[in-house]
Design an enzyme around this catalytic site. Structure first.
Site, short mmCIF file in Angstrom:
data_model
loop_
_atom_site.label_atom_id
_atom_site.label_comp_id
_atom_site.label_asym_id
_atom_site.label_seq_id
_atom_site.Cartn_x
_atom_site.Cartn_y
_atom_site.Cartn_z
N ARG A 46 19.45 32.64 8.03
CA ARG A 46 18.83 31.89 9.12
C ARG A 46 18.28 30.55 8.64
NH1 ARG A 46 15.46 36.71 12.12
NH2 ARG A 46 17.26 38.01 12.58
N CYS A 47 19.07 29.84 7.91
CA CYS A 47 18.66 28.59 7.28
C CYS A 47 19.57 27.46 7.76
CB CYS A 47 18.78 28.77 5.75
SG CYS A 47 18.46 27.30 4.78
N GLY A 48 19.08 26.26 7.74
CA GLY A 48 19.91 25.12 8.10
C GLY A 48 21.11 24.96 7.18
#
Length: 179
Positions: free
Chosen positions: A56-58
């Protein structure tokens, strides 16, 4: 002998990272995402890109680029090792089974994935302790930081999160390590 005894004594008093001073990369172990223990010695003679990953990271789309790197170079002895970590912004909250399903279904990841670990602080796993110490001691800064390990188990490169798998500097370093 005295050095090892002193390291062991310091480790008991001050934590495990002091004892890691004489450890080689291939003496380290990790737990696979499926729960089995795996020695890094199984990767002797390979060039490795060790990456702390998060769902769930850019930077999560880098999974696709890591898979492309793996497929491009695996026949020449290159392996990507993915280590999920929830250390930054709690961006990897899932269980190992959920992480594996996400990586496989969304990005087609076929490179080795490991159980969720700590990569920063006093509780970081020994493998990351080794990687960090081998590159000057500064903590991992965020998800998708990359460590390049050559065929002899030496850390020969460290790339920040914003260095994409397609970056020419990373690809050149991999090519050089592959020989």
């Amino acid at each position: 002998m005295l050095k090892k005894l002193l390291c062991a004594t310091f480790a008991l008093l001050f934590g495990s990272s002091v004892a890691m001073a004489d450890t080689t990369f291939y003496a380290l172990k990790a737990t696979t995402i499926d729960g089995s223990s795996q020695s890094m010695s199984e990767y002797k003679g390979k060039v490795l890109l060790v990456v702390n990953v998060a769902s769930r990271c850019g930077f999560t789309p880098q999974y696709a680029g890591l898979e492309e790197l793996y497929k491009s170079f695996k026949d020449r002895g290159f392996v990507v090792l993915g280590f999920p970590s929830n250390d930054f912004g709690e961006q990897e909250p899932g269980s190992d089974a959920e992480i594996k399903a996400f990586c496989t279904n969304k990005f087609g990841v076929s490179f080795p994935m490991f159980s969720k670990v700590r990569v920063v602080g006093q509780e970081r796993m020994p493998l990351y302790d080794y990687l960090v110490r081998s590159t000057g001691g500064s903590e991992v800064g965020w998800n998708f930081e990359k460590f390049l390990v050559d065929r002899s188990g030496q850390v020969v490169g460290r790339f920040e999160s914003n260095v994409r798998p397609s970056d020419p500097s990373l690809r050149a370093a991999i090519e050089k390590a592959l020989g």
